[in-house]
Design a protein around this motif. Structure first.
Motif, PDB file in Angstrom:
ATOM      1  N   THR A   1       0.850  -1.199   0.000  1.00 33.90           N
ATOM      2  CA  THR A   1       0.000   0.000   0.000  1.00 33.90           C
ATOM      3  C   THR A   1       0.886   1.250   0.000  1.00 33.90           C
ATOM      4  O   THR A   1       0.651   2.185  -0.775  1.00 33.90           O
ATOM      5  CB  THR A   1      -0.928  -0.005   1.236  1.00 33.90           C
TER       6      THR A   1
ATOM      7  N   SER B   1       2.753   1.624  -3.436  1.00 34.30           N
ATOM      8  CA  SER B   1       1.856   2.092  -4.502  1.00 34.30           C
ATOM      9  C   SER B   1       1.514   3.577  -4.332  1.00 34.30           C
ATOM     10  O   SER B   1       1.497   4.344  -5.297  1.00 34.30           O
ATOM     11  CB  SER B   1       0.597   1.223  -4.509  1.00 34.30           C
ATOM     12  N   LYS B   2       1.265   3.989  -3.082  1.00 31.79           N
ATOM     13  CA  LYS B   2       0.942   5.399  -2.823  1.00 31.79           C
ATOM     14  C   LYS B   2       2.154   6.300  -3.128  1.00 31.79           C
ATOM     15  O   LYS B   2       1.998   7.413  -3.618  1.00 31.79           O
ATOM     16  CB  LYS B   2       0.498   5.598  -1.366  1.00 31.79           C
ATOM     17  N   LEU B   3       3.358   5.820  -2.809  1.00 36.34           N
ATOM     18  CA  LEU B   3       4.557   6.617  -3.113  1.00 36.34           C
ATOM     19  C   LEU B   3       4.775   6.727  -4.617  1.00 36.34           C
ATOM     20  O   LEU B   3       5.161   7.780  -5.125  1.00 36.34           O
ATOM     21  CB  LEU B   3       5.791   6.029  -2.422  1.00 36.34           C
ATOM     22  N   GLN B   4       4.521   5.638  -5.340  1.00 37.29           N
ATOM     23  CA  GLN B   4       4.651   5.700  -6.801  1.00 37.29           C
ATOM     24  C   GLN B   4       3.732   6.780  -7.373  1.00 37.29           C
ATOM     25  O   GLN B   4       4.114   7.500  -8.305  1.00 37.29           O
ATOM     26  CB  GLN B   4       4.327   4.339  -7.440  1.00 37.29           C
ATOM     27  N   ALA B   5       2.531   6.889  -6.807  1.00 37.91           N
ATOM     28  CA  ALA B   5       1.582   7.914  -7.278  1.00 37.91           C
ATOM     29  C   ALA B   5       2.115   9.321  -7.002  1.00 37.91           C
ATOM     30  O   ALA B   5       1.700  10.284  -7.654  1.00 37.91           O
ATOM     31  CB  ALA B   5       0.223   7.710  -6.611  1.00 37.91           C
ATOM     32  N   LEU B   6       3.032   9.431  -6.025  1.00 39.70           N
ATOM     33  CA  LEU B   6       3.636  10.734  -5.690  1.00 39.70           C
ATOM     34  C   LEU B   6       4.988  10.919  -6.396  1.00 39.70           C
ATOM     35  O   LEU B   6       5.798  11.756  -6.001  1.00 39.70           O
ATOM     36  CB  LEU B   6       3.817  10.837  -4.169  1.00 39.70           C
TER      37      LEU B   6
ATOM     38  N   GLY C   1      -0.049   3.181 -11.077  1.00 45.08           N
ATOM     39  CA  GLY C   1       0.769   4.395 -10.997  1.00 45.08           C
ATOM     40  C   GLY C   1       0.055   5.538 -10.303  1.00 45.08           C
ATOM     41  O   GLY C   1       0.592   6.621 -10.142  1.00 45.08           O
ATOM     42  N   GLN C   2      -1.191   5.275  -9.887  1.00 46.65           N
ATOM     43  CA  GLN C   2      -1.960   6.310  -9.191  1.00 46.65           C
ATOM     44  C   GLN C   2      -2.402   5.854  -7.804  1.00 46.65           C
ATOM     45  O   GLN C   2      -3.361   6.357  -7.234  1.00 46.65           O
ATOM     46  CB  GLN C   2      -3.172   6.718 -10.033  1.00 46.65           C
ATOM     47  N   GLY C   3      -1.697   4.841  -7.314  1.00 45.09           N
ATOM     48  CA  GLY C   3      -1.965   4.421  -5.935  1.00 45.09           C
ATOM     49  C   GLY C   3      -2.943   3.267  -5.809  1.00 45.09           C
ATOM     50  O   GLY C   3      -3.312   2.899  -4.693  1.00 45.09           O
TER      51      GLY C   3
ATOM     52  N   ASP D   1       0.252  -2.192 -10.218  1.00 41.08           N
ATOM     53  CA  ASP D   1      -0.547  -1.021  -9.847  1.00 41.08           C
ATOM     54  C   ASP D   1      -0.664  -0.068 -11.028  1.00 41.08           C
ATOM     55  O   ASP D   1      -0.041  -0.275 -12.067  1.00 41.08           O
ATOM     56  CB  ASP D   1      -0.058  -0.355  -8.561  1.00 41.08           C
TER      57      ASP D   1
END
Lengths: 259, 259
Positions: free
Chosen positions: A84, A87-92, B152-154, B150
């Motif tokens: 989790t 994935s959240k860091l990738q979005a950032l 790429g957006q979480g 994922d």
């Protein structure tokens, strides 16, 4: 001068709360330069155990990692919490790489030797494979560690996240000027545990000894501070303790520890 | 000539059985040259769901990944199964690095678009970050992928392990002469599904089309073979289908597919 590195550990209470976690990850993603995140597990493991009807195993008032507890820890720490966060860091736009100590054999541990208590599948760190970590950092990856290691013989081990963070910081101090951050729900080390405005802004070793003598340090903070000074004694440049505002550039309300 | 690379996918039934898994991992650890392992989840996710009282969500006879099922998949695939395999491989001197598609942003996917069925949190692969994978392989690491990606957006997404294996093999064929292995409980593609001695040793595209015309391919094998010829059509050198003896040097009892 060596380049700077930030090793940041977040506590369970931040992981619990998805709004707090998002706020933290947003600050973390803006920390400049190479960095490493270490996360604990929080209460998710306890709540999964309860749902599965697994009772915590206790010996002499201490919590023990038996086979069932280890399985839950692996699922929650390395699975749910780690992925989790990644994935959240990738979005950032933060190129996170989730790791246990077993992955790429980065952290080797041994099952804690049995003295008066058998802690079960609890691991004590033996060594860090610095070279592998350096290659990850040099390619711009951001290692995200969960609180699991293994013994190199196929046994995964539950390992204290504070210790993982300090041992990583120590190992990497040969190449980096390392700052170790302990990020939790309090704004820092408090002179009065009931007063969140009583943050002690700076503690050096001398001040630490006098706080110890005066028994001013709360029970929960003692092992944390011991860990911090152990890191400072082993070439870590600086240790900071505070809440999630600590990582923001303008924040000054947290505790800094130096030798 | 390009160097050789093995991309090996193991099915759920091998993961289920700890003796079979150990036998497989022992063979896998002896495969020469750079290699990648991709594993499915097996029935552990189903059994965890049952213990938690989570009922599988079905739409038009198809299994759907709802939020609860995704959480279970993350815990089991990325947690329990992935880290158990990584730790066992480390004990065999194989420097495994456990990955989901989110880690180091290696595999980017999108939530499957809703046509007649909304599959929930199911992911279709969009792209592979080949450069990162190459850097892992070049430093001697052995990537071990679970069946999660994922967007790429979480948002983590449940993703077919066969497809992950073939897309990785395709992406890496630019740098390597890639062989893709599908390792499962049967000794290969069977001419007669009831007779395990009826392994077809070689299938090229012409033979594949005639097997299709004669409706000789079993229901379960159809998408697998489609996947294989998709890989071969996209520069993968060779595909092999068989049981865990396939990886042993002297074994010849499995199915090889070429164009």
């Amino acid at each position: 001068m060596k380049p700077a590195l930030s090793v940041i550990k977040i506590g369970g209470n931040i992981i619990e709360d998805s709004t707090e976690l998002s706020r933290f990850l947003s600050s973390f993603s803006r920390v400049q330069g190479p960095k490493i995140l270490v996360h604990g597990g929080g209460k998710k493991a306890t709540s999964l155990s309860e749902k599965l009807g697994i009772k915590p195993s206790m010996v002499k008032g201490r919590r023990i990692t038996d086979a069932q507890a280890l399985e839950v820890a692996i699922m929650v720490y390395a699975g749910l919490v780690n992925k989790t966060i990644v994935s959240k860091l990738q979005a950032l736009q933060c190129n996170a790489l989730g790791l246990s100590g077993a992955d790429a054999a980065v952290i080797k541990a041994i099952k804690r030797p049995v003295k008066s208590i058998d802690y079960g599948f609890a691991g004590d760190i033996v060594s860090i494979r610095t070279k592998t970590l350096l290659s990850f950092l040099e390619t711009g990856l951001v290692p995200v560690f969960c609180a699991l290691t293994d013994d190199g013989q196929g046994q995964l081990l539950n390992t204290n996240a504070d210790t993982i963070a300090s041992e990583l910081a120590i190992a990497l101090s040969s190449e980096y000027r390392t700052t170790l951050y302990y990020c939790f729900e309090k704004p820092g080390v408090l002179a009065n545990v009931y007063d969140e405005a009583s943050v002690i802004s700076h503690i050096n070793k001398q001040a630490y000894y006098s706080l110890l003598r005066e028994k001013q340090i709360s029970e929960g903070m003692l092992p944390k501070l011991e860990n911090c000074f152990h890191a400072l004694d082993h070439s870590v440049h600086k240790v900071c303790i505070g809440d999630i505002t600590m990582l923001q550039a303008k924040s000054s309300n947290f505790t800094t520890l130096t030798l």
